[in-house]
Design a protein around this motif. Sequence first.
Motif, PDB file in Angstrom:
ATOM      1  N   PHE A 163       0.829  -1.205   0.000  1.00 40.39           N
ATOM      2  CA  PHE A 163       0.000   0.000   0.000  1.00 40.39           C
ATOM      3  C   PHE A 163       0.866   1.259   0.000  1.00 40.39           C
ATOM      4  CE2 PHE A 163      -2.829  -3.186   1.967  1.00 40.39           C
ATOM      5  CZ  PHE A 163      -3.926  -3.060   1.130  1.00 40.39           C
ATOM      6  N   TRP A 164       1.967   1.230   0.710  1.00 38.48           N
ATOM      7  CA  TRP A 164       2.809   2.420   0.803  1.00 38.48           C
ATOM      8  C   TRP A 164       3.446   2.786  -0.527  1.00 38.48           C
ATOM      9  CZ3 TRP A 164       5.266   0.030   5.788  1.00 38.48           C
ATOM     10  CH2 TRP A 164       4.372   0.202   6.855  1.00 38.48           C
ATOM     11  N   ILE A 165       3.528   1.830  -1.459  1.00 38.59           N
ATOM     12  CA  ILE A 165       4.138   2.130  -2.754  1.00 38.59           C
ATOM     13  C   ILE A 165       3.313   3.149  -3.544  1.00 38.59           C
ATOM     14  CG2 ILE A 165       2.997   0.320  -4.096  1.00 38.59           C
ATOM     15  CD1 ILE A 165       5.693  -0.214  -5.435  1.00 38.59           C
ATOM     16  N   ASN A 166       2.015   3.291  -3.207  1.00 40.79           N
ATOM     17  CA  ASN A 166       1.170   4.278  -3.890  1.00 40.79           C
ATOM     18  C   ASN A 166       1.537   5.716  -3.529  1.00 40.79           C
ATOM     19  OD1 ASN A 166      -0.488   2.553  -5.364  1.00 40.79           O
ATOM     20  ND2 ASN A 166      -1.929   2.284  -3.678  1.00 40.79           N
ATOM     21  N   VAL A 167       2.191   5.921  -2.392  1.00 41.59           N
ATOM     22  CA  VAL A 167       2.450   7.280  -1.918  1.00 41.59           C
ATOM     23  C   VAL A 167       3.362   8.050  -2.876  1.00 41.59           C
ATOM     24  CG1 VAL A 167       3.398   8.668  -0.045  1.00 41.59           C
ATOM     25  CG2 VAL A 167       1.981   6.661   0.476  1.00 41.59           C
ATOM     26  N   PRO A 168       4.551   7.546  -3.254  1.00 45.45           N
ATOM     27  CA  PRO A 168       5.371   8.315  -4.200  1.00 45.45           C
ATOM     28  C   PRO A 168       4.730   8.458  -5.574  1.00 45.45           C
ATOM     29  CG  PRO A 168       6.346   6.149  -3.786  1.00 45.45           C
ATOM     30  CD  PRO A 168       5.261   6.345  -2.782  1.00 45.45           C
ATOM     31  N   VAL A 169       3.988   7.429  -6.016  1.00 49.02           N
ATOM     32  CA  VAL A 169       3.323   7.518  -7.319  1.00 49.02           C
ATOM     33  C   VAL A 169       2.266   8.616  -7.294  1.00 49.02           C
ATOM     34  CG1 VAL A 169       1.920   6.281  -9.017  1.00 49.02           C
ATOM     35  CG2 VAL A 169       3.747   5.093  -7.806  1.00 49.02           C
ATOM     36  N   GLY A 170       1.488   8.679  -6.212  1.00 49.94           N
ATOM     37  CA  GLY A 170       0.460   9.712  -6.094  1.00 49.94           C
ATOM     38  C   GLY A 170       1.039  11.103  -6.053  1.00 49.94           C
ATOM     39  N   LEU A 171       2.129  11.288  -5.330  1.00 49.50           N
ATOM     40  CA  LEU A 171       2.757  12.614  -5.255  1.00 49.50           C
ATOM     41  C   LEU A 171       3.291  13.050  -6.616  1.00 49.50           C
ATOM     42  CD1 LEU A 171       4.652  12.271  -1.848  1.00 49.50           C
ATOM     43  CD2 LEU A 171       2.536  13.531  -2.306  1.00 49.50           C
ATOM     44  N   LEU A 172       3.899  12.113  -7.366  1.00 51.77           N
ATOM     45  CA  LEU A 172       4.391  12.438  -8.707  1.00 51.77           C
ATOM     46  C   LEU A 172       3.222  12.786  -9.633  1.00 51.77           C
ATOM     47  CD1 LEU A 172       6.667  12.599 -10.794  1.00 51.77           C
ATOM     48  CD2 LEU A 172       6.383  10.135 -11.179  1.00 51.77           C
ATOM     49  N   GLY A 173       2.140  12.030  -9.553  1.00 48.25           N
ATOM     50  CA  GLY A 173       0.974  12.325 -10.377  1.00 48.25           C
ATOM     51  C   GLY A 173       0.398  13.701 -10.089  1.00 48.25           C
ATOM     52  N   LEU A 174       0.309  14.060  -8.809  1.00 48.39           N
ATOM     53  CA  LEU A 174      -0.180  15.397  -8.441  1.00 48.39           C
ATOM     54  C   LEU A 174       0.673  16.492  -9.065  1.00 48.39           C
ATOM     55  CD1 LEU A 174      -1.162  15.185  -4.656  1.00 48.39           C
ATOM     56  CD2 LEU A 174      -2.620  15.910  -6.542  1.00 48.39           C
ATOM     57  N   LEU A 175       1.994  16.347  -9.001  1.00 49.17           N
ATOM     58  CA  LEU A 175       2.893  17.347  -9.552  1.00 49.17           C
ATOM     59  C   LEU A 175       2.711  17.497 -11.058  1.00 49.17           C
ATOM     60  CD1 LEU A 175       5.293  19.305  -9.223  1.00 49.17           C
ATOM     61  CD2 LEU A 175       6.816  17.328  -9.523  1.00 49.17           C
ATOM     62  N   LEU A 176       2.617  16.371 -11.782  1.00 47.12           N
ATOM     63  CA  LEU A 176       2.483  16.426 -13.238  1.00 47.12           C
ATOM     64  C   LEU A 176       1.146  17.024 -13.664  1.00 47.12           C
ATOM     65  CD1 LEU A 176       4.049  12.968 -14.204  1.00 47.12           C
ATOM     66  CD2 LEU A 176       5.041  15.235 -14.559  1.00 47.12           C
ATOM     67  N   VAL A 177       0.068  16.649 -12.977  1.00 44.56           N
ATOM     68  CA  VAL A 177      -1.245  17.214 -13.310  1.00 44.56           C
ATOM     69  C   VAL A 177      -1.238  18.724 -13.104  1.00 44.56           C
ATOM     70  CG1 VAL A 177      -3.683  17.268 -12.665  1.00 44.56           C
ATOM     71  CG2 VAL A 177      -2.490  15.077 -12.826  1.00 44.56           C
ATOM     72  N   TRP A 178      -0.662  19.174 -11.996  1.00 45.85           N
ATOM     73  CA  TRP A 178      -0.616  20.607 -11.677  1.00 45.85           C
ATOM     74  C   TRP A 178       0.188  21.394 -12.714  1.00 45.85           C
ATOM     75  CZ3 TRP A 178       3.832  23.222  -9.271  1.00 45.85           C
ATOM     76  CH2 TRP A 178       3.561  24.563  -8.992  1.00 45.85           C
ATOM     77  N   ARG A 179       1.313  20.830 -13.176  1.00 46.44           N
ATOM     78  CA  ARG A 179       2.194  21.563 -14.071  1.00 46.44           C
ATOM     79  C   ARG A 179       1.792  21.478 -15.542  1.00 46.44           C
ATOM     80  NH1 ARG A 179       7.336  22.939 -12.426  1.00 46.44           N
ATOM     81  NH2 ARG A 179       7.354  23.950 -14.476  1.00 46.44           N
ATOM     82  N   VAL A 180       1.195  20.370 -15.981  1.00 41.77           N
ATOM     83  CA  VAL A 180       1.043  20.126 -17.417  1.00 41.77           C
ATOM     84  C   VAL A 180      -0.389  20.258 -17.917  1.00 41.77           C
ATOM     85  CG1 VAL A 180       1.365  18.420 -19.262  1.00 41.77           C
ATOM     86  CG2 VAL A 180       3.072  18.620 -17.428  1.00 41.77           C
ATOM     87  N   ILE A 181      -1.369  19.734 -17.185  1.00 41.89           N
ATOM     88  CA  ILE A 181      -2.727  19.662 -17.723  1.00 41.89           C
ATOM     89  C   ILE A 181      -3.479  20.972 -17.472  1.00 41.89           C
ATOM     90  CG2 ILE A 181      -4.946  18.476 -17.561  1.00 41.89           C
ATOM     91  CD1 ILE A 181      -3.521  15.941 -16.973  1.00 41.89           C
ATOM     92  N   PRO A 182      -3.969  21.619 -18.540  1.00 41.23           N
ATOM     93  CA  PRO A 182      -4.734  22.856 -18.347  1.00 41.23           C
ATOM     94  C   PRO A 182      -6.112  22.569 -17.761  1.00 41.23           C
ATOM     95  CG  PRO A 182      -4.699  22.245 -20.666  1.00 41.23           C
ATOM     96  CD  PRO A 182      -3.800  21.273 -19.965  1.00 41.23           C
ATOM     97  N   ALA A 183      -6.632  23.543 -17.053  1.00 37.94           N
ATOM     98  CA  ALA A 183      -7.941  23.389 -16.422  1.00 37.94           C
ATOM     99  C   ALA A 183      -9.052  23.561 -17.450  1.00 37.94           C
ATOM    100  CB  ALA A 183      -8.107  24.401 -15.290  1.00 37.94           C
ATOM    101  N   LEU A 184     -10.145  22.841 -17.245  1.00 45.20           N
ATOM    102  CA  LEU A 184     -11.348  23.038 -18.049  1.00 45.20           C
ATOM    103  C   LEU A 184     -12.223  24.093 -17.389  1.00 45.20           C
ATOM    104  CD1 LEU A 184     -12.346  19.335 -18.827  1.00 45.20           C
ATOM    105  CD2 LEU A 184     -11.504  21.008 -20.468  1.00 45.20           C
ATOM    106  N   PRO A 185     -12.972  24.841 -18.171  1.00 41.36           N
ATOM    107  CA  PRO A 185     -13.854  25.840 -17.557  1.00 41.36           C
ATOM    108  C   PRO A 185     -14.938  25.188 -16.714  1.00 41.36           C
ATOM    109  CG  PRO A 185     -14.308  25.603 -19.912  1.00 41.36           C
ATOM    110  CD  PRO A 185     -13.057  24.846 -19.640  1.00 41.36           C
ATOM    111  N   ARG A 186     -15.253  25.823 -15.595  1.00 40.81           N
ATOM    112  CA  ARG A 186     -16.326  25.317 -14.745  1.00 40.81           C
ATOM    113  C   ARG A 186     -17.673  25.674 -15.361  1.00 40.81           C
ATOM    114  NH1 ARG A 186     -14.431  26.833  -8.548  1.00 40.81           N
ATOM    115  NH2 ARG A 186     -12.205  26.330  -8.804  1.00 40.81           N
ATOM    116  N   SER A 187     -18.692  24.951 -14.954  1.00 40.18           N
ATOM    117  CA  SER A 187     -20.049  25.255 -15.399  1.00 40.18           C
ATOM    118  C   SER A 187     -20.965  25.265 -14.189  1.00 40.18           C
ATOM    119  CB  SER A 187     -20.522  24.222 -16.426  1.00 40.18           C
ATOM    120  OG  SER A 187     -20.570  22.935 -15.851  1.00 40.18           O
ATOM    121  N   LEU A 188     -22.191  25.631 -14.415  1.00 42.36           N
ATOM    122  CA  LEU A 188     -23.191  25.616 -13.346  1.00 42.36           C
ATOM    123  C   LEU A 188     -24.232  24.570 -13.690  1.00 42.36           C
ATOM    124  CD1 LEU A 188     -23.662  29.438 -12.640  1.00 42.36           C
ATOM    125  CD2 LEU A 188     -22.495  27.745 -11.211  1.00 42.36           C
ATOM    126  N   PRO A 189     -23.933  23.305 -13.408  1.00 43.12           N
ATOM    127  CA  PRO A 189     -24.886  22.240 -13.738  1.00 43.12           C
ATOM    128  C   PRO A 189     -26.114  22.330 -12.843  1.00 43.12           C
ATOM    129  CG  PRO A 189     -23.104  21.373 -12.393  1.00 43.12           C
ATOM    130  CD  PRO A 189     -22.738  22.794 -12.710  1.00 43.12           C
TER     131      PRO A 189
END
Length: 459
Positions: A163-189
């Motif tokens: 289970f602990w092996i997910n911790v470094p993978v999750g932290l790396l994923g958070l960093l990449l999403v924050w730096r690379v993927i642009p945000a989509l516009p929010r809507s009012l569903p």
Amino acid sequence: MPDPRVMAAIVASALFMQNLDSTVVATALPAMARSLGEDPLVMGVAITSYLVALTVFIPLSGWVADRFGAKQVFMVAIATFTLASAFCGLSDGLAEMVAARVLQGLGGAMMVPVGRLLLLRRVRKEELLSVTTWLTMPGLLGPLLGPPVGGLLTDLISWRAVFWINVPVGLLGLLLVWRVIPALPRSLPPPPDLAGLTLVGAALAALMFAFETLGRGLVAPWVAEAALAAGLVLSFVAVRHCLRVANPALDFSLLAIPSFRVPNVAGTIFRVGAGAVPFLVPLTLQLGFGASASQSGMVSFATALGAFAMKPMAKFALRRFGFRNVLIWNAVCAALTIAACGAFRPGWPMAAVFVVLLLGGLFRSLHFTTLNTLAYADVPQEKLSAATSLYSTAQQLPLALGVVVASAALQLSVAAGGRAVAAMPDFTAAFLTGALLTLLAAPLAMRLPKEAGEGIVQR
């Protein structure tokens, strides 16, 4: 805008964590049972509790992504899943484990469908197969590495390390999403269908509790029977409610689209049968063959290796035979490989077991890629959030049912044979049950129009 393939690979870090987690847990299950003082078959609840929570919370994912922003929700989901993984590794009893796995399910429910939504809103129809392949291939590294890594970590360190092996993978994923993927516009569903969400969640929870406990002596028989009756009644009420309201928790009107209906209906049956395999194979090798966790992991790894090898071949198969033919005949091939697992005996050479699992992984991977590509081919853009919620639910529930069906088949076979513990004939019965369910997907796929998938690949 970043290359869609790069974004798909980054989003796949979430799939990597999910798939790694599910395969390492299955491999470590006997060791977890010994450590926590539980029966290995009862410990299947450590898998099903996560899958049930995942399924219960998925219907809300589309609305949450539209309301608060898909990128922001995706990052919070990764963080939740990572934190819950750490809690799983710290658990000292079955109740603590189940609670942590439910929290993992909450994170996973938002993580994968919302990540998929981030991509679907940015790609054209002719890019679907390419993006789906890039999204799935890194995710397959999870099951590719899971069995051997899970076995080695269990034998060399502890089952907690899986289970602990997910911790470094999750932290790396958070960093990449924050730096690379642009945000989509929010809507009012529109406001969420709280009544529908409550009914769907209660129905799924009651059904899964019933399936997990029926005939297994974990609770009084009347409790399991009452849960099953309640689940069936709640399911009927939930479906009826969703068909009558304007913005339902699950939009069943999307099933009017043939290319969406078949992946949901036939795909659900196929996944129930296929979902039994990752649970049964490690138990068969460790309890039936007497293999260690690391030995079991190295052999089980063949399934994911076959799945990973199929990805570059999927485009050729779909171009040559078309979506309909692939879904029909590949279901037959996948069922045969699962049935072959039922013939495993301790006298088999490990190389032969490896080949059977390799072929099984190959056929199941082709099926999943075909289903996942076809499902969104004809869904209108404004319905994508609802489609990801419904399809993700239809993807996850069968995986839980697969484990439950496999556990039930094992228990019934053990009881019928008058044995105290599971033996090889019991594993044979469970594998044949999974093979039969997988085979039932073939006639259901015949209802798909011959021209389905046009515009995705050219025949």
